[in-house]
Scaffold this motif. Structure first.
Motif, PDB file in Angstrom:
ATOM      1  N   SER A 314       0.909  -1.350   0.007  1.00  0.00           N
ATOM      2  CA  SER A 314      -0.197  -0.025   0.091  1.00  0.00           C
ATOM      3  C   SER A 314       0.691   1.285  -0.109  1.00  0.00           C
ATOM      4  O   SER A 314       0.336   2.480  -0.155  1.00  0.00           O
ATOM      5  CB  SER A 314      -0.995   0.095   1.453  1.00  0.00           C
ATOM      6  OG  SER A 314      -0.113   0.168   2.352  1.00  0.00           O
ATOM      7  N   GLY A 315       2.041   1.100   0.314  1.00  0.00           N
ATOM      8  CA  GLY A 315       2.944   2.255   0.258  1.00  0.00           C
ATOM      9  C   GLY A 315       3.160   2.862   1.850  1.00  0.00           C
ATOM     10  O   GLY A 315       3.516   3.874   1.892  1.00  0.00           O
ATOM     11  N   ILE A 320       6.226   2.809  -3.227  1.00  0.00           N
ATOM     12  CA  ILE A 320       5.865   1.816  -4.266  1.00  0.00           C
ATOM     13  C   ILE A 320       6.968   2.000  -5.408  1.00  0.00           C
ATOM     14  O   ILE A 320       7.338   0.848  -6.194  1.00  0.00           O
ATOM     15  CB  ILE A 320       4.537   2.159  -4.692  1.00  0.00           C
ATOM     16  CG1 ILE A 320       3.382   1.772  -3.520  1.00  0.00           C
ATOM     17  CG2 ILE A 320       3.977   1.339  -5.869  1.00  0.00           C
ATOM     18  CD1 ILE A 320       2.122   2.178  -3.684  1.00  0.00           C
ATOM     19  N   GLN A 328       4.858  -3.377  -8.834  1.00  0.00           N
ATOM     20  CA  GLN A 328       4.152  -2.047  -8.991  1.00  0.00           C
ATOM     21  C   GLN A 328       3.097  -1.998  -9.694  1.00  0.00           C
ATOM     22  O   GLN A 328       1.941  -1.376  -9.383  1.00  0.00           O
ATOM     23  CB  GLN A 328       5.207  -0.885  -9.714  1.00  0.00           C
ATOM     24  CG  GLN A 328       6.327  -0.380  -8.669  1.00  0.00           C
ATOM     25  CD  GLN A 328       7.251   0.477  -9.410  1.00  0.00           C
ATOM     26  OE1 GLN A 328       6.734   1.445  -9.906  1.00  0.00           O
ATOM     27  NE2 GLN A 328       8.697   0.672  -9.332  1.00  0.00           N
ATOM     28  N   THR A 331       0.134  -3.383  -7.667  1.00  0.00           N
ATOM     29  CA  THR A 331      -0.455  -2.109  -6.600  1.00  0.00           C
ATOM     30  C   THR A 331      -1.719  -1.590  -7.127  1.00  0.00           C
ATOM     31  O   THR A 331      -2.390  -0.983  -6.585  1.00  0.00           O
ATOM     32  CB  THR A 331       0.560  -1.316  -6.227  1.00  0.00           C
ATOM     33  OG1 THR A 331       1.168  -0.425  -7.201  1.00  0.00           O
ATOM     34  CG2 THR A 331       1.603  -2.305  -5.547  1.00  0.00           C
ATOM     35  N   ASN A 334      -5.057  -2.418  -5.764  1.00  0.00           N
ATOM     36  CA  ASN A 334      -4.913  -2.443  -4.555  1.00  0.00           C
ATOM     37  C   ASN A 334      -5.609  -1.195  -3.871  1.00  0.00           C
ATOM     38  O   ASN A 334      -4.864  -0.119  -4.084  1.00  0.00           O
ATOM     39  CB  ASN A 334      -3.407  -2.544  -3.814  1.00  0.00           C
ATOM     40  CG  ASN A 334      -3.395  -2.473  -2.313  1.00  0.00           C
ATOM     41  OD1 ASN A 334      -4.451  -2.559  -1.695  1.00  0.00           O
ATOM     42  ND2 ASN A 334      -2.211  -2.588  -1.656  1.00  0.00           N
ATOM     43  N   ARG A 337      -3.967   1.216  -1.661  1.00  0.00           N
ATOM     44  CA  ARG A 337      -2.820   1.960  -2.187  1.00  0.00           C
ATOM     45  C   ARG A 337      -3.344   3.626  -2.471  1.00  0.00           C
ATOM     46  O   ARG A 337      -2.826   4.671  -2.199  1.00  0.00           O
ATOM     47  CB  ARG A 337      -2.284   1.729  -3.475  1.00  0.00           C
ATOM     48  CG  ARG A 337      -1.584   2.581  -4.341  1.00  0.00           C
ATOM     49  CD  ARG A 337      -1.215   2.329  -5.710  1.00  0.00           C
ATOM     50  NE  ARG A 337      -0.433   3.201  -6.646  1.00  0.00           N
ATOM     51  CZ  ARG A 337       0.262   3.054  -7.577  1.00  0.00           C
ATOM     52  NH1 ARG A 337       0.826   2.014  -7.959  1.00  0.00           N
ATOM     53  NH2 ARG A 337       0.758   4.224  -8.005  1.00  0.00           N
TER      54      ARG A 337
END
Length: 383
Positions: A314-315, A320, A328, A331, A334, A337
């Motif tokens: 999610s960072g 990311i 990457q 994501t 996701n 994110r």
């Protein structure tokens, strides 16, 4: 129709709030995560422990030592007489860095030659090592600038007073300003992201376990023989947890502002709207887990299995952009994110929908896609 839905909502709220385990899940995770990530998880380097290895014993080495003593980022914990003694402090993790002054340090400065200072850091923790090395280099640079100014004044005093000469040296003076987080505190970076983790974990767990609980105790069949339609059952089961998620957003936001002094610079309405979109994603995933689980234990394990990869990608802790390209790409599906970027943009930058519309749109698309797929699968299981 709405009367039946309201009855299910009322039943679900009573059943959730009545059970001690469920009540603990509503209030314990926000408080615990807030305290841990706000106080304990801190990437800032303060009072880094350094060992001073002075092989020169000259006036310049003493002035450099005074510069480190006067810096709030460093604490000199020991003086090493030999390199082996200094190395021993790093081996036992009793110091974060060694400042080694070579034997000819003062002599080189007196002769106007370049002098070197070795900054040896413990690279076990790469983040701490880079910060310590950077801050130590800043102290050395300030010492160098002070030394240059002192030399300039000495040259001016030594000139003939009847022939004043203006000395103009070309200089480039950098001025660095950190926007959005002036103090560069990691706390301001982590706390807004806690909202994302709490909403996802709590609503995901409550939704999946509440539906699976009906299967486990055998009341799902009793609900199906009533006049309740499948979509009414789904709405009645999910609406309470959507409301709980919004309440927790407000609760955690107040904690962030009161305890840690992190202001909400953006629009509270935009935070509430995007939170609702994110909750839709979480409710959809909870419904999906309920279709693949037959017991509450299976639902709990499936929740952790889904939540952990979403959280890691999610960072929240790791950028990311530093991940491999294939990771990457993954994501982009996701939802955590996008909501992570939204919360940090609202809290730290104070930006609005004109900046955050791509993340908001992606969150809406993912939310309705996940919820739609889960509702169809859940409806099929009911049939």
């Amino acid at each position: 129709m709405w009367q039946r839905i309201l009855e299910i909502v009322r039943k679900e709220l009573k059943q959730t709030l009545r059970e001690p385990r469920m009540r603990a899940m509503l209030f314990a995770p926000p408080i615990i995560q807030m305290l841990i990530f706000g106080f304990a998880v801190n990437l800032d380097v303060e009072n880094a422990k350094v060992v001073w290895a002075d092989m020169d014993q000259g006036w310049a080495a003493r002035e450099l030592r005074a510069a480190f003593d006067g810096s709030p980022q460093f604490t000199v914990v020991a003086n090493a007489q030999t390199e082996a003694e200094a190395q021993n402090y790093l081996d036992r993790s009793e110091a974060d860095a060694i400042i080694r002054v070579p034997p000819a340090f003062t002599k080189d400065l007196d002769r106007g030659r370049a002098a070197e200072v070795q900054i040896l850091v413990d690279g076990t923790n790469s983040n701490t090592a880079s910060l310590v090395a950077s801050q130590a280099a800043q102290v050395v640079n300030r010492f160098t600038q002070d030394r240059l100014r002192t030399l300039q004044r000495q040259k001016l005093v030594g000139r003939a007073v009847d022939r004043p000469i203006a000395i103009r040296l070309p200089r480039v003076v950098p001025e660095t300003h950190a926007w959005f987080n002036p103090d560069l505190r990691s706390r301001r970076y982590f706390v807004p992201g806690i909202i994302v983790n709490i909403i996802m974990l709590v609503t995901l767990t409550l939704t999946s376990m509440a539906i699976v609980r009906e299967k486990e105790i055998g009341t799902m069949e009793q609900l199906m023989v009533t006049p309740i339609r499948p979509y009414e059952l789904i709405l009645g089961k999910t609406l309470p947890f959507a409301a709980i998620g919004l309440v927790q957003v407000a609760f955690v936001t107040v904690l962030a502002m009161v305890i840690f002094g992190i202001p909400l610079r953006g629009s509270p309405l935009l935070l509430g709207f995007t939170s609702l979109l994110f909750i839709i994603c979480s409710l959809g995933l909870g419904l999906f887990i309920s279709t693949i689980s037959n017991t509450q234990q299976q639902a709990m394990m499936s929740t952790l299995f889904i939540f952990q990869p979403l959280f890691m990608l999610s960072g929240f802790s790791f950028p990311i952009a530093n991940m491999p390209t294939v990771i990457q790409w993954s994501t982009y599906i996701n939802p955590m994110r996008y909501f992570m970027e939204i919360t940090r943009g609202l809290f730290l930058k104070g930006v609005g929908l004109e900046v955050l519309w791509p993340q908001t749109l992606a969150l809406a698309v993912l939310g309705f896609a996940i919820l739609g797929f889960s509702v169809l699968r859940f409806h099929k299981r009911l049939d």
